[in-house]
Design an enzyme around this catalytic site. Sequence first.
Site, mmCIF file in Angstrom:
data_model
loop_
_atom_site.group_PDB
_atom_site.id
_atom_site.type_symbol
_atom_site.label_atom_id
_atom_site.label_comp_id
_atom_site.label_asym_id
_atom_site.label_seq_id
_atom_site.Cartn_x
_atom_site.Cartn_y
_atom_site.Cartn_z
ATOM 1 C CE LYS A 53 -0.641 -0.100 5.076
ATOM 2 N NZ LYS A 53 -1.333 -0.737 6.206
ATOM 3 C CE1 TYR A 272 13.062 31.321 6.392
ATOM 4 C CE2 TYR A 272 13.804 29.267 6.202
ATOM 5 C CZ TYR A 272 13.464 30.744 5.616
ATOM 6 O OH TYR A 272 12.924 31.243 4.209
HETATM 7 C C1 LIG Z 1 -0.406 -1.783 6.762
HETATM 8 C C2 LIG Z 1 -1.434 -3.239 6.730
HETATM 9 C C3 LIG Z 1 0.174 -4.154 7.121
HETATM 10 C C4 LIG Z 1 1.531 -4.063 6.897
HETATM 11 O O1 LIG Z 1 2.058 -3.780 8.464
HETATM 12 P P1 LIG Z 1 3.366 -3.643 8.673
HETATM 13 O O2 LIG Z 1 3.673 -3.057 9.847
HETATM 14 O O3 LIG Z 1 4.276 -2.709 7.936
HETATM 15 O O4 LIG Z 1 3.734 -4.875 8.342
HETATM 16 C C5 LIG Z 1 -0.852 -5.806 7.668
HETATM 17 N N1 LIG Z 1 -2.238 -5.237 8.078
HETATM 18 C C6 LIG Z 1 -2.530 -3.983 7.876
HETATM 19 C C7 LIG Z 1 -4.422 -3.993 7.570
HETATM 20 C C8 LIG Z 1 -2.817 -2.876 7.589
HETATM 21 O O5 LIG Z 1 -3.145 -2.082 7.272
#
Ligand SMILES: *Cc1c(COP(=O)(O)O)cnc(C)c1O
Length: 381
Positions: A53, A272
Amino acid sequence: MPISRPRAKQRAVLGSTDSAGAAVTVNLAAIAANYRSLRQRVGERVTLSAVVKANAYGLGMAHVAPALAKVGCSLFFVATLDEGSALRQTLRGSRIAVLEGLLPGSAPAFIRAKLIPVLNELSQLAAWRKAARGGKTPPAILHLDTGMSRLGLSQRDLARLVADRDLLRGVTLAAIMSHLACADEPAHPKNPAQLAALHAALALLPPAPASLASSSGIFLGPEYHLDIARPGAALYGINPIPGKSNPMKSVVSLQAKILQVRDVDTGETVGYGATHRMNRPSRVATIGVGYADGWLRSASDRGSAGIAGKRVPVVGRISMDLMTLDVTGIDPRIARPGATVDLLDETYGIDDAADAAKTIGYELMTLLGRRYRRRYRGGTR
Ligand SMILES: *Cc1c(COP(=O)(O)O)cnc(C)c1O
């Protein structure tokens, strides 16, 4: 943003004639190695999926997913329908599941692109059955909330589902999943509680492969592996066991060129807000990376960069396009305009930089590379 195609022999560092001021290098071979090492940890019996994702956590899904498919991954998770449709263009034959679930009206798009919806509530279950027009549905994943209060069927929904088996009639379940709230804290009582809640639910539902563990969950022990594991972060080199030494290979490196080096007198300030005052005659190098590149402003006056094998501290605020380093201790023939500085490498990784920015590796990684030149190495395509 120019995205180069994966090639086997790409330079990892910025060349002196390179027009880019900063470049992210993604090591696809390291991602493949991380997949294999997790595969070894969960064993052959467990389906090891990959979560890609958010554009594979910012690293480029179109490059990362095929590299994972090549080492045997056949089930991918994305967050949104758009991500799923995009990934379907890249991976024709793999199973692709969409975590955000079935939004009203989106069932036809799922069916068209052969995407697996993660059904998060009973109305989505009904919509999926309806889309199948009385026949058997295409595969879906049922998501149970066992302690996140985020996505997934609540305990109340689960009770309704158990009481009325018709709700599941004709539905092909590719998996029943839940998600751990505290997997990165191995001693947290919520972990065994969620595992027990999932087992209790599974006992009441038709048989289907079960899934609970993401990256950190895999390291909680084999009882958490169940039938399908869902790592994301660990594949990309983020430490799944914070506080312990990172078992994963480093995947991302980030290099930037020095734009200018100047002498700064005692008492003069940098950047800054004049937050950093020099207490000795110093030399300051400016590099072209700032918060618009994902180098968070919360890393102002914190953390360090590597140059010629030495660490130099960040001084002053991170600005939009620039940051400043104290290179007083570095030979001026080395710390000069055009020279390369390492912001992320194998010794100072995404978790170290995230620490300095008071956040986690996940956040920093997904912010990287909106403007950077991006390179891939270790690809075999
Ligand atoms: C993002 C996500 C994962 C992966 O999690 P990681 O900690 O990056 O391994 C797995 N399951 C769900 C439902 C998620 O939202």
